[in-house]
Motif scaffolding. Sequence first.
Motif, PDB file in Angstrom:
ATOM      1  N   LEU A 198       0.852  -1.192   0.000  1.00 20.54           N
ATOM      2  CA  LEU A 198       0.000   0.000   0.000  1.00 20.54           C
ATOM      3  C   LEU A 198       0.886   1.240   0.000  1.00 20.54           C
ATOM      4  O   LEU A 198       1.811   1.356   0.806  1.00 20.54           O
ATOM      5  CB  LEU A 198      -0.900   0.009   1.235  1.00 20.54           C
ATOM      6  CG  LEU A 198      -1.893   1.168   1.351  1.00 20.54           C
ATOM      7  CD1 LEU A 198      -3.008   1.011   0.323  1.00 20.54           C
ATOM      8  CD2 LEU A 198      -2.486   1.233   2.757  1.00 20.54           C
ATOM      9  N   VAL A 199       0.588   2.192  -0.891  1.00 15.02           N
ATOM     10  CA  VAL A 199       1.335   3.446  -0.974  1.00 15.02           C
ATOM     11  C   VAL A 199       0.385   4.604  -0.704  1.00 15.02           C
ATOM     12  O   VAL A 199      -0.695   4.684  -1.289  1.00 15.02           O
ATOM     13  CB  VAL A 199       1.993   3.607  -2.358  1.00 15.02           C
ATOM     14  CG1 VAL A 199       2.417   5.049  -2.597  1.00 15.02           C
ATOM     15  CG2 VAL A 199       3.209   2.699  -2.481  1.00 15.02           C
ATOM     16  N   GLY A 200       0.795   5.491   0.182  1.00 18.02           N
ATOM     17  CA  GLY A 200       0.028   6.695   0.458  1.00 18.02           C
ATOM     18  C   GLY A 200       0.584   7.871  -0.330  1.00 18.02           C
ATOM     19  O   GLY A 200       1.682   8.337  -0.062  1.00 18.02           O
ATOM     20  N   ALA A 201      -0.200   8.304  -1.325  1.00 20.79           N
ATOM     21  CA  ALA A 201       0.146   9.490  -2.110  1.00 20.79           C
ATOM     22  C   ALA A 201      -1.007  10.470  -1.989  1.00 20.79           C
ATOM     23  O   ALA A 201      -1.411  11.100  -2.959  1.00 20.79           O
ATOM     24  CB  ALA A 201       0.395   9.103  -3.565  1.00 20.79           C
ATOM     25  N   ASP A 202      -1.551  10.548  -0.782  1.00 20.47           N
ATOM     26  CA  ASP A 202      -2.826  11.217  -0.549  1.00 20.47           C
ATOM     27  C   ASP A 202      -2.696  12.574   0.140  1.00 20.47           C
ATOM     28  O   ASP A 202      -3.561  12.985   0.903  1.00 20.47           O
ATOM     29  CB  ASP A 202      -3.771  10.312   0.231  1.00 20.47           C
ATOM     30  CG  ASP A 202      -3.169   9.726   1.495  1.00 20.47           C
ATOM     31  OD1 ASP A 202      -1.938   9.711   1.619  1.00 20.47           O
ATOM     32  OD2 ASP A 202      -3.929   9.259   2.355  1.00 20.47           O
ATOM     33  N   GLY A 203      -1.615  13.276  -0.158  1.00 24.06           N
ATOM     34  CA  GLY A 203      -1.532  14.674   0.219  1.00 24.06           C
ATOM     35  C   GLY A 203      -0.983  14.966   1.592  1.00 24.06           C
ATOM     36  O   GLY A 203      -0.646  14.072   2.376  1.00 24.06           O
TER      37      GLY A 203
END
Length: 372
Positions: A142-147
């Motif tokens: 899982l990758v968090g690229a959510d700001g």
Amino acid sequence: MKDTAAYDLVIVGASFAGLACARAAAIRGLRTLVIEAKTDPGARISTTGIIVKEAADEIDIPPHLTRTVHGVRLYAPSLRSVDLFAPGYYFLTSNTADLMRWMAREAEAAGADIRCSTRLDRVERQGDRIFLPQTGLRTRYLVGADGARSTVARLFDLGRNTRFLTGLEIEYPELPEADPDFLHCFLDSRLARGYLAWVAPAPGFFQVGLATNGDTKPDLKAFLAHTEKLFGFSKVALKERRSGRIPVGGPVSPFAAPQVLLIGDAAGHVSPLTGGGIRLAFRYGRRAAQLIADHLTRHGPSPERVLAREIPAMRKKLLLRRVMDAAPPNWLYDQVIGTPLMNWFARKVYFHRRAWTGDSLENFEQRIRSRV
């Protein structure tokens, strides 16, 4: 039997970093999904979308989505200005909404799936998988690229951004009195404490905005009044307005947990001095995908171990951020604008070290001004 509800990689956030990661991961054979809370990757854009040359070197962008700008016109509070160039250097201003949509199409063409109007609110670890209850999907990574206010960081107790600039921006369909060959940047500790204000020519429109640190509330109306005689804002109808927060505290720590990684604004991959994060989003979005693919398919090392060595600490820029936050007095800006030392420092900030040494500044500037 293949698990049809399983992905190799789920990326939260159709951001610059998220979409760069998705495309690279899909090309490398990972079954990849991007989930995005907005109805479309180009909706509710909160970034100016100015792409420095280093970022343009990271990804090939169709020319109709950008406008090339070679110079910076830097203004003191008195509105006295100096024009800055660097041989071979340029900026790309962008139609950011359409650029995001193009990047989403490129990721899909590479094989990634994109689901909009999909929020992440809960996660569960199930053995060697991460389960996303709201979608019924499982993923190996899982990758968090959510700001800057990352939900992934919150759910996995990772490092979070704590220092921000607050930006306001509006768009005009045209500004006939603005010189379109420059990024117009304004130093003013009263109107843009801790940062600056700007007028930027974009493809088919102009972007006008400012950002301040936490000590001051942005007052865009005051900036428009201050520069009305330069640009004639009152003569043109307003097109659009937006706001956003820019993380300037440097890389967060920790930025990863087992099978989880943060990139982009979520990871604090933003220059503490300039607030620029697109280059780092492109670079480390793609790099994260490469490392995750190697880890999952080729017995490579844990991605976070490799990235921890590659991501810059930004110590000098964090130090300069403190200087900017202290808000040098306006009289000092007025005094140093145009001096050799100030010009040298400004070129270092705006143009970095990418000027081509085989050309003189004078020849380059003459070609730009004559449009040869």
